[in-house]
Write a protein that holds these residues in place. Structure first.
Motif, mmCIF file in Angstrom:
data_model
loop_
_atom_site.group_PDB
_atom_site.id
_atom_site.type_symbol
_atom_site.label_atom_id
_atom_site.label_comp_id
_atom_site.label_asym_id
_atom_site.label_seq_id
_atom_site.Cartn_x
_atom_site.Cartn_y
_atom_site.Cartn_z
ATOM 1 N N VAL A 184 35.831 21.359 8.984
ATOM 2 C CA VAL A 184 36.588 20.925 10.247
ATOM 3 C C VAL A 184 38.061 21.177 10.047
ATOM 4 O O VAL A 184 38.610 20.554 8.975
ATOM 5 N N GLU A 197 33.406 15.544 15.350
ATOM 6 C CA GLU A 197 32.785 15.339 14.026
ATOM 7 C C GLU A 197 31.668 14.628 13.795
ATOM 8 O O GLU A 197 30.821 15.042 12.905
ATOM 9 N N HIS A 212 37.736 17.014 5.992
ATOM 10 C CA HIS A 212 38.378 17.801 6.955
ATOM 11 C C HIS A 212 40.033 18.049 6.818
ATOM 12 O O HIS A 212 40.380 17.426 5.952
#
Ligand SMILES: Nc1ncnc2c1ncn2[C@@H]1O[C@H](COP(=O)(O)OP(=O)(O)O)[C@@H](O)[C@H]1O
Ligand SMILES: [Mg+2]
Length: 252
Positions: A184, A197, A212
């Motif tokens: 991500v 997420e 991320h």
């Protein structure tokens, strides 16, 4: 040498930023010997390292001009242990030429070329175009692993499904290809990102990196100054996140 293909059919998800910074961190912090391949006609990775031009042969020539030795298309960057194969608009024609040349195996050109330098690098990171063309297929056939950067929105979730289908098709050509994980990127702490997420973490189809990458204006700035993020602003969120991501990738 481990070959890692950075892939997503969408543009603007941070494929190039991830490829550049992963390659740079592997080389500078972890002392790995890294070859970065720019496999996108836009040539963003090449421009970033000031190696975009039409004088030096690059990925297009490697894929189309017979008997080109891969060492002839490798250029040094200004960073130790980090070399690059550049791309430019010649890749558009190269893609057509490869498909038209039925006298050779079209999908394995890059794989065979990389075998020649197998012992000279630890990692080959390939920054792909947002496309499934023959040069991207070459990259997937040559790859041991795929990393998929994603920016959280509905379009990327839709794209992910298409990508899995493509990925399964490629497995027929490269059965040991490992879907290493989705990363991500450009994460902002808002409802969409947090829920998106969560959704990714709660599904079983794709592995997701625990790290991320936070959205930080410094990343845009770093593209203007053409400095990898840990050189441009070591303390910003994205720099820390990319360092943690590479640690996680290496299993450290
Ligand atoms: N963590 C981040 N924070 C802020 N901007 C980012 C971040 N990662 C990427 N960007 C910006 O998003 C845009 C797209 O990134 P890029 O790597 O070029 O995507 P792609 O290669 O997938 O098309 C660029 O303008 C880049 O500067
Ligand atoms: Mg790109």
């Amino acid at each position: 040498m481990k070959n890692v293909s950075i892939l997503n059919l969408k543009g603007g998800v941070a494929k190039t930023i991830t490829a550049i910074n992963m390659a740079h961190i592997l080389a500078i912090i972890h002392g790995k010997r890294v070859l970065l391949i720019d496999n996108d006609k836009q040539g963003n990775s090449s421009k970033f390292f000031n190696l975009h031009n039409y004088e030096m042969p690059g990925i297009a020539e490697l894929l189309t001009v017979r008997n080109t030795k891969i060492r002839e298309v490798i250029q040094h960057t200004q960073y130790a242990n980090l070399d690059l194969i550049s791309a430019n608009m010649n890749l558009v024609n190269a893609n057509l030429q490869i498909i038209m040349d039925v006298s050779r195996q079209q999908q394995t050109i890059l794989k065979k070329a990389l075998q020649q330098i197998e012992s000279e690098y630890d990692y080959c990171i390939i920054d792909n175009a947002p496309d499934i063309n023959i040069s991207v297929i070459n990259s997937l056939v040559a790859a041991n692993e795929v990393i998929v950067p994603i920016k959280i929105d509905q379009f990327s979730f839709d794209g992910l499904k298409e990508l899995t289908e493509q990925f399964e098709a490629i497995k027929e050509l490269n059965p040991t290809l490992n879907f290493k994980g989705c990363l991500v990127t450009q994460f902002t702490k808002n409802d969409v990102n947090v829920q998106g997420e969560d959704h990714l973490n709660n599904q079983a189809n794709y592995p997701i990196f625990a790290t991320h990458i936070r959205r930080t204006e410094k990343v845009d700035e770093s593209t203007f100054s053409r400095q990898p993020i840990i050189e441009y602003s070591q303390r910003c969120g994205a720099a820390k996140d990319y360092m943690n991501f590479v640690k996680e990738y290496l299993g450290e």
